[in-house]
Write a protein that holds these residues in place. Structure first.
Motif, short mmCIF file in Angstrom:
data_model
loop_
_atom_site.label_atom_id
_atom_site.label_comp_id
_atom_site.label_asym_id
_atom_site.label_seq_id
_atom_site.Cartn_x
_atom_site.Cartn_y
_atom_site.Cartn_z
N GLN A 38 0.79 -1.24 0.00
CA GLN A 38 0.00 0.00 0.00
C GLN A 38 0.81 1.29 0.00
O GLN A 38 0.25 2.38 0.10
N VAL A 39 2.13 1.18 -0.06
CA VAL A 39 2.93 2.42 -0.01
C VAL A 39 3.87 2.57 -1.20
O VAL A 39 4.71 3.47 -1.21
N ARG A 40 3.75 1.70 -2.19
CA ARG A 40 4.56 1.84 -3.40
C ARG A 40 3.58 1.97 -4.55
O ARG A 40 2.82 1.05 -4.85
N LYS A 41 3.59 3.17 -5.17
CA LYS A 41 2.50 3.53 -6.07
C LYS A 41 2.99 3.80 -7.49
O LYS A 41 3.98 4.51 -7.69
N ASN A 42 2.24 3.25 -8.42
CA ASN A 42 2.52 3.48 -9.84
C ASN A 42 1.83 4.77 -10.28
O ASN A 42 0.62 4.93 -10.15
N SER A 43 2.63 5.70 -10.78
CA SER A 43 2.05 6.89 -11.38
C SER A 43 2.59 7.00 -12.79
O SER A 43 3.80 7.21 -12.98
N LYS A 44 1.76 6.75 -13.74
CA LYS A 44 2.09 6.84 -15.17
C LYS A 44 3.31 6.02 -15.54
O LYS A 44 4.20 6.46 -16.27
N GLY A 45 3.36 4.81 -14.99
CA GLY A 45 4.42 3.88 -15.37
C GLY A 45 5.71 4.03 -14.58
O GLY A 45 6.69 3.36 -14.88
N GLU A 46 5.70 4.92 -13.57
CA GLU A 46 6.87 5.00 -12.69
C GLU A 46 6.42 4.61 -11.28
O GLU A 46 5.32 4.98 -10.85
N LEU A 47 7.28 3.90 -10.57
CA LEU A 47 6.92 3.48 -9.22
C LEU A 47 7.50 4.47 -8.20
O LEU A 47 8.69 4.80 -8.26
N TYR A 48 6.65 4.93 -7.29
CA TYR A 48 7.07 5.90 -6.28
C TYR A 48 7.01 5.29 -4.87
O TYR A 48 6.11 4.51 -4.57
N ALA A 49 7.99 5.69 -4.07
CA ALA A 49 8.02 5.28 -2.66
C ALA A 49 7.20 6.30 -1.89
O ALA A 49 7.71 7.34 -1.45
N GLU A 50 5.92 6.01 -1.74
CA GLU A 50 4.99 7.01 -1.20
C GLU A 50 5.26 7.38 0.25
O GLU A 50 4.91 8.47 0.70
N ALA A 51 5.83 6.44 1.00
CA ALA A 51 6.02 6.71 2.43
C ALA A 51 7.39 7.34 2.73
O ALA A 51 7.74 7.51 3.90
N TYR A 52 8.12 7.68 1.68
CA TYR A 52 9.44 8.28 1.89
C TYR A 52 9.30 9.52 2.78
O TYR A 52 8.56 10.46 2.44
N GLY A 53 9.98 9.51 3.94
CA GLY A 53 9.95 10.66 4.84
C GLY A 53 8.77 10.71 5.79
O GLY A 53 8.72 11.55 6.68
N LEU A 54 7.80 9.81 5.60
CA LEU A 54 6.63 9.80 6.50
C LEU A 54 6.93 8.97 7.73
O LEU A 54 7.28 7.79 7.62
N VAL A 55 6.77 9.58 8.89
CA VAL A 55 7.05 8.88 10.15
C VAL A 55 5.75 8.75 10.93
O VAL A 55 5.07 9.75 11.19
N SER A 56 5.39 7.52 11.30
CA SER A 56 4.15 7.32 12.08
C SER A 56 4.44 7.37 13.58
O SER A 56 3.59 7.75 14.37
N SER A 57 5.62 6.93 13.98
CA SER A 57 5.96 6.87 15.40
C SER A 57 7.47 7.00 15.55
O SER A 57 8.22 6.52 14.70
N MET A 58 7.88 7.63 16.62
CA MET A 58 9.31 7.70 16.93
C MET A 58 9.51 7.87 18.43
O MET A 58 8.63 8.39 19.11
N GLY A 59 10.65 7.40 18.91
CA GLY A 59 10.94 7.57 20.33
C GLY A 59 12.18 6.79 20.72
O GLY A 59 12.63 5.91 19.99
#
Ligand code: SF4
Length: 338
Positions: A38-59
């Motif tokens: 669910q976090v690697r997305k095809n946009s017009k034939g290119e694959l994007y790492a959608e969650a790059y830089g997104l942090v859900s939790s840290m500590g």
């Protein structure tokens, strides 16, 4: 929308189709769609790492909480996670981040590798960065950028993973990841197929790869009532670990509680104790997790039996080892990283 990061390990196909080669699912993904994680997305034939830089939790967590019991015991580790997972475990403890993806990732704050490494170096007792909470493999590009950066600051990198990743990306991670905790969820393809929608064989192969590479490795097995609590199967798994990975391999047996889609009752403490008794006859280091009892927490020297590390919840006392990790009584090499 911020600048999106192109994903690694994919091939372009016909009509904007792409094939992702990051994990053994090898998803074929149509334009506008994401892979199983669910976090690697095809946009017009290119694959994007959608969650790059997104942090859900840290500590900052005790490293024992990962769990890693034989890797710089008693220290803290800066722990970070994102969203998504390539498995669909019905018993996922972190399903709210692994299976629930923010609907508008574009509007989320994105962190930089430098920024996160800066936070990690800010605390004195911290030894490094742990990629955990959700499956870090699906965050591959960001994890690698952080890990490269953190190495420059002499930090250690830890990956807490389901081990479901292809050999080539795993090999690339070996240059930067120092220690792995891998979930071995059951010793049954059927369990992997029906309860996690993935496969066991690639996980076993990767455990062997990690061991051969000489990386620090600990294994976690969550024992679930009525699902993977057959003692014969468990013994088979433990023998495989001893034979293929070595009897010094650390095994954490963890107690299950009902969560997400799994409603079976909690694993009984007796079952966990029985499994501990089976494993400790075959492996040198076995621990019980998610229980309140003090049993199965301490480390005894395999050479002479002396208690060398005391643990009480997340308090750790290394009492019987010298500064090289050897037993102070008999000289047995208990820890490689102290
Ligand atoms: S990483 Fe994600 S998109 Fe790629 S093969 Fe695995 S599940 Fe599919």
């Amino acid at each position: 929308m911020g600048e999106m990061k192109i994903a690694r390990y994919y091939e372009e196909g016909h009509r904007y189709l792409v094939k992702c080669n990051l994990c053994p699912h090898f998803c074929t993904i149509g334009d506008g769609k994401t892979g199983k994680c669910q976090v690697r997305k095809n946009s017009k034939g290119e694959l994007y790492a959608e969650a790059y830089g997104l942090v859900s939790s840290m500590g900052f967590d005790p490293i024992e909480k990962k769990p890693l019991y034989h890797f710089y015991p008693g220290n803290d580790i800066f722990s970070i996670g994102s969203y998504g997972c390539n498995l669909k475990c019905r018993f996922c403890q972190n399903w709210n981040i692994s299976q629930n993806i923010p609907v508008d990732p574009e509007s989320r704050k994105r962190f930089s590798p430098e920024g996160l490494v800066g936070m990690a170096v800010g605390k004195k007792s911290n030894i490094g960065i742990a990629f955990t909470y959700n499956e870090p493999a699906v965050w591959f590009e960001f994890m690698l950028d952080i890990a490269k950066n953190s190495k420059k600051k002499k930090l250690k990198n830890v990956m807490v993973t389901n081990g479901f990743i292809n050999p080539e990306p795993l090999e690339e991670l070996f240059d930067y990841i120092d220690a792995f905790n891998v979930d071995l969820k059951a010793f049954s393809e059927d369990f992997y197929h029906t309860q996690t929608l993935s496969k066991l064989a690639p996980v076993k192969d990767n455990l062997i790869r990690i061991r051969r590479k000489g990386k620090h490795l600990e294994i976690t097995n969550l024992v679930i009532t009525g699902q993977n609590d057959d003692s014969g199967k468990f013994r088979e798994m433990v023998k495989w670990i001893a034979g293929e990975l070595g009897e010094d391999t650390v095994l954490h047996i963890s107690r299950y509680f009902p969560v997400y889609k799994m409603s079976a009752p909690p694993t009984s403490v007796e079952t966990l104790q029985d499994f501990y008794d089976i494993a400790i006859e075959i492996l040198h280091y076995v621990y019980m997790g998610n229980i309140s009892s003090a049993n199965g927490q301490n480390t005894n020297c395999p050479g002479c039996g002396k208690k060398v590390i005391d643990r009480s919840r997340y308090d750790t006392w290394v009492s019987g080892l010298d500064s090289y990790g050897k037993c102070s009584k008999c000289g047995y090499q208990v820890l490689d990283n102290i």
